[in-house]
Write a protein that holds these residues in place. Structure first.
Motif, PDB file in Angstrom:
ATOM      1  N   VAL A 144       0.841  -1.091   0.116  1.00  0.00           N
ATOM      2  CA  VAL A 144       0.014   0.075   0.051  1.00  0.00           C
ATOM      3  C   VAL A 144       0.899   1.363  -0.028  1.00  0.00           C
ATOM      4  O   VAL A 144       0.562   2.157  -0.760  1.00  0.00           O
ATOM      5  N   GLU A 145       1.804   1.218   0.922  1.00  0.00           N
ATOM      6  CA  GLU A 145       2.712   2.486   0.848  1.00  0.00           C
ATOM      7  C   GLU A 145       3.551   2.844  -0.460  1.00  0.00           C
ATOM      8  O   GLU A 145       3.785   3.754  -0.712  1.00  0.00           O
ATOM      9  N   ILE A 146       4.017   1.566  -1.124  1.00  0.00           N
ATOM     10  CA  ILE A 146       4.804   1.917  -2.026  1.00  0.00           C
ATOM     11  C   ILE A 146       3.896   2.114  -3.424  1.00  0.00           C
ATOM     12  O   ILE A 146       4.341   2.941  -4.258  1.00  0.00           O
ATOM     13  N   PHE A 147       2.813   1.439  -3.368  1.00  0.00           N
ATOM     14  CA  PHE A 147       1.991   1.834  -4.513  1.00  0.00           C
ATOM     15  C   PHE A 147       1.590   3.244  -4.401  1.00  0.00           C
ATOM     16  O   PHE A 147       1.353   3.740  -5.663  1.00  0.00           O
ATOM     17  N   SER A 148       1.214   3.739  -3.371  1.00  0.00           N
ATOM     18  CA  SER A 148       0.846   5.045  -3.197  1.00  0.00           C
ATOM     19  C   SER A 148       1.881   5.946  -3.641  1.00  0.00           C
ATOM     20  O   SER A 148       1.478   7.281  -4.054  1.00  0.00           O
ATOM     21  N   GLU A 149       2.886   5.652  -3.339  1.00  0.00           N
ATOM     22  CA  GLU A 149       4.212   6.490  -3.502  1.00  0.00           C
ATOM     23  C   GLU A 149       4.620   6.665  -5.147  1.00  0.00           C
ATOM     24  O   GLU A 149       4.797   7.753  -5.571  1.00  0.00           O
ATOM     25  N   LYS A 150       4.746   5.267  -5.663  1.00  0.00           N
ATOM     26  CA  LYS A 150       5.087   5.245  -7.129  1.00  0.00           C
ATOM     27  C   LYS A 150       4.346   4.873  -8.081  1.00  0.00           C
ATOM     28  O   LYS A 150       4.590   5.031  -9.208  1.00  0.00           O
ATOM     29  N   GLY A 151       3.279   4.143  -7.558  1.00  0.00           N
ATOM     30  CA  GLY A 151       2.243   3.684  -8.358  1.00  0.00           C
ATOM     31  C   GLY A 151       2.631   2.142  -8.769  1.00  0.00           C
ATOM     32  O   GLY A 151       4.005   1.598  -8.475  1.00  0.00           O
ATOM     33  N   TYR A 152       1.663   1.627  -9.055  1.00  0.00           N
ATOM     34  CA  TYR A 152       1.684   0.049  -9.335  1.00  0.00           C
ATOM     35  C   TYR A 152       2.636  -0.139 -10.203  1.00  0.00           C
ATOM     36  O   TYR A 152       3.453  -1.219  -9.984  1.00  0.00           O
ATOM     37  N   ALA A 153       2.624   0.188 -11.473  1.00  0.00           N
ATOM     38  CA  ALA A 153       3.649  -0.256 -12.605  1.00  0.00           C
ATOM     39  C   ALA A 153       5.149   0.028 -12.316  1.00  0.00           C
ATOM     40  O   ALA A 153       5.690  -0.622 -12.727  1.00  0.00           O
ATOM     41  N   ALA A 154       5.317   1.097 -11.636  1.00  0.00           N
ATOM     42  CA  ALA A 154       6.599   1.366 -11.235  1.00  0.00           C
ATOM     43  C   ALA A 154       7.187   0.604  -9.768  1.00  0.00           C
ATOM     44  O   ALA A 154       8.329   0.716  -9.375  1.00  0.00           O
ATOM     45  N   THR A 155       6.412  -0.154  -9.159  1.00  0.00           N
ATOM     46  CA  THR A 155       6.887  -0.884  -8.213  1.00  0.00           C
ATOM     47  C   THR A 155       7.010  -2.195  -8.401  1.00  0.00           C
ATOM     48  O   THR A 155       6.320  -2.991  -9.205  1.00  0.00           O
ATOM     49  N   SER A 156       8.273  -2.749  -7.764  1.00  0.00           N
ATOM     50  CA  SER A 156       8.571  -4.215  -8.050  1.00  0.00           C
ATOM     51  C   SER A 156       8.271  -5.032  -6.643  1.00  0.00           C
ATOM     52  O   SER A 156       8.258  -4.380  -5.586  1.00  0.00           O
ATOM     53  N   THR A 157       8.078  -6.250  -6.987  1.00  0.00           N
ATOM     54  CA  THR A 157       7.836  -7.109  -5.665  1.00  0.00           C
ATOM     55  C   THR A 157       9.270  -7.148  -4.811  1.00  0.00           C
ATOM     56  O   THR A 157       9.043  -7.283  -3.427  1.00  0.00           O
ATOM     57  N   SER A 158      10.467  -7.015  -5.263  1.00  0.00           N
ATOM     58  CA  SER A 158      11.579  -7.155  -4.535  1.00  0.00           C
ATOM     59  C   SER A 158      11.772  -5.762  -3.548  1.00  0.00           C
ATOM     60  O   SER A 158      11.836  -5.749  -2.363  1.00  0.00           O
TER      61      SER A 158
ATOM     62  N   ASN B 292     -17.011  15.760   4.433  1.00  0.00           N
ATOM     63  CA  ASN B 292     -17.108  14.287   4.791  1.00  0.00           C
ATOM     64  C   ASN B 292     -16.016  13.501   4.010  1.00  0.00           C
ATOM     65  O   ASN B 292     -15.340  12.530   4.591  1.00  0.00           O
ATOM     66  N   ARG B 293     -16.011  13.893   2.800  1.00  0.00           N
ATOM     67  CA  ARG B 293     -14.755  13.262   1.819  1.00  0.00           C
ATOM     68  C   ARG B 293     -13.498  13.402   2.482  1.00  0.00           C
ATOM     69  O   ARG B 293     -12.400  12.635   2.290  1.00  0.00           O
ATOM     70  N   LEU B 294     -13.363  14.766   2.865  1.00  0.00           N
ATOM     71  CA  LEU B 294     -11.863  14.983   3.282  1.00  0.00           C
ATOM     72  C   LEU B 294     -11.430  14.081   4.347  1.00  0.00           C
ATOM     73  O   LEU B 294     -10.438  13.851   4.497  1.00  0.00           O
ATOM     74  N   GLU B 295     -12.358  14.050   5.454  1.00  0.00           N
ATOM     75  CA  GLU B 295     -12.027  13.336   6.869  1.00  0.00           C
ATOM     76  C   GLU B 295     -11.720  11.691   6.394  1.00  0.00           C
ATOM     77  O   GLU B 295     -11.144  11.511   6.843  1.00  0.00           O
ATOM     78  N   PHE B 296     -12.571  11.426   5.571  1.00  0.00           N
ATOM     79  CA  PHE B 296     -12.334  10.211   5.022  1.00  0.00           C
ATOM     80  C   PHE B 296     -11.094   9.697   4.252  1.00  0.00           C
ATOM     81  O   PHE B 296     -10.373   9.050   4.500  1.00  0.00           O
ATOM     82  N   ALA B 297     -10.751  10.890   3.486  1.00  0.00           N
ATOM     83  CA  ALA B 297      -9.420  10.877   2.755  1.00  0.00           C
ATOM     84  C   ALA B 297      -8.372  10.789   3.557  1.00  0.00           C
ATOM     85  O   ALA B 297      -7.248  10.203   3.334  1.00  0.00           O
ATOM     86  N   ARG B 298      -8.223  11.775   4.734  1.00  0.00           N
ATOM     87  CA  ARG B 298      -7.287  11.862   5.559  1.00  0.00           C
ATOM     88  C   ARG B 298      -6.735  10.504   6.266  1.00  0.00           C
ATOM     89  O   ARG B 298      -5.728  10.265   6.636  1.00  0.00           O
ATOM     90  N   LYS B 299      -7.869  10.070   6.835  1.00  0.00           N
ATOM     91  CA  LYS B 299      -7.683   8.884   7.530  1.00  0.00           C
ATOM     92  C   LYS B 299      -7.325   7.614   6.678  1.00  0.00           C
ATOM     93  O   LYS B 299      -6.387   6.866   7.279  1.00  0.00           O
ATOM     94  N   HIS B 300      -7.390   7.693   5.426  1.00  0.00           N
ATOM     95  CA  HIS B 300      -7.177   6.277   4.738  1.00  0.00           C
ATOM     96  C   HIS B 300      -6.312   6.852   3.631  1.00  0.00           C
ATOM     97  O   HIS B 300      -6.486   6.158   2.452  1.00  0.00           O
ATOM     98  N   LEU B 301      -5.329   7.793   3.470  1.00  0.00           N
ATOM     99  CA  LEU B 301      -4.979   8.527   2.513  1.00  0.00           C
ATOM    100  C   LEU B 301      -4.080   7.417   1.455  1.00  0.00           C
ATOM    101  O   LEU B 301      -4.409   7.369   0.423  1.00  0.00           O
TER     102      LEU B 301
END
Length: 224
Positions: A34-48, A113-122
């Motif tokens: 989750v952390e790396i996908f959110s930072e770099k995106g799925y395509a740019a992330t490796s399983t290593s 409402n949306r802002l609060e939800f986004a902050r909690k699960h960004l």
């Protein structure tokens, strides 16, 4: 990974109808993904990279998930059904059900409402926003189970204020589409494009609502 597992993520990923709980290693893998996908995106992330951040061998990932795509789906798909959909039906539903005197009051409540939800699960929200458009199976699930529920309620709100004569008699779908474009554009800029900017959320909410209600005309907006 030396960081503790985020409690909300552990609780969320262990919500399973069959009572199948994730191991500590699985949770570390998911949190790292989750952390790396959110930072770099799925395509740019490796399983290593995921394995290194999770503090496990790369082979451990493939014992639980056959591919990187399967790991992504194991995060986003259940998140829509176990986190986002219940939120839409419960907390977000409350926004639609409360009585509002004006359409702009409804809009302000919805964005807050949306802002609060986004902050909690960004981090996991960022993964959803970044990846759903590029994975047809996720897009289909989102539109069927989440998007349709929001649109149905949004249409009813717009029709209510149109019947009162307080907003323009434009096709309901067009009102919903253009309103959503402004609000979603703000959220994307706020959390994805320019998160480092010093945001005054209340001021931005008011500017967005004024733009929806009055456009770019020289007419002075009414006081909130």
């Amino acid at each position: 990974m030396n960081d503790p597992i985020d409690k909300w993520l552990a609780d969320f990923m262990n919500l399973d109808g069959d009572n199948v709980k994730m191991t500590d290693k699985q949770l570390r893998i998911v949190q790292a993904a989750v952390e790396i996908f959110s930072e770099k995106g799925y395509a740019a992330t490796s399983t290593s990279e995921i394995a290194q951040k999770a503090g496990v061998a790369e082979g451990t990932i493939f014992r639980h998930y056959r591919t990187k795509k399967e790991l992504l789906l194991s995060i986003v798909a259940p998140m829509m059904s176990k986190l986002v959909l219940p939120f839409v039906l419960r907390d977000f539903g409350n926004v639609f059900d409360l009585p509002y005197e004006r359409f702009e009051d409804f809009l302000r409540a919805m964005v807050r409402n949306r802002l609060e939800f986004a902050r909690k699960h960004l981090p996991v929200i960022k993964v959803m926003l970044q990846e759903i458009p590029f994975h047809p199976e996720l897009k289909k699930q989102f539109l069927e189970h989440v998007g349709a529920r929001i649109l149905e309620r949004f249409h009813r709100v717009v029709e209510h204020f149109q019947e009162q004569g307080t907003i323009v008699q434009m096709p309901t779908g067009a009102v919903v589409r253009m309103t959503a474009s402004v609000l979603i554009g703000y959220m994307l800029t706020r959390f994805l494009l320019l998160p480092e900017q010093d945001w005054d959320d209340e001021a931005e909410i008011q500017l967005s609502v004024d733009f929806i209600m009055y456009g770019l005309s020289a007419r002075e907006p009414k006081s909130p």
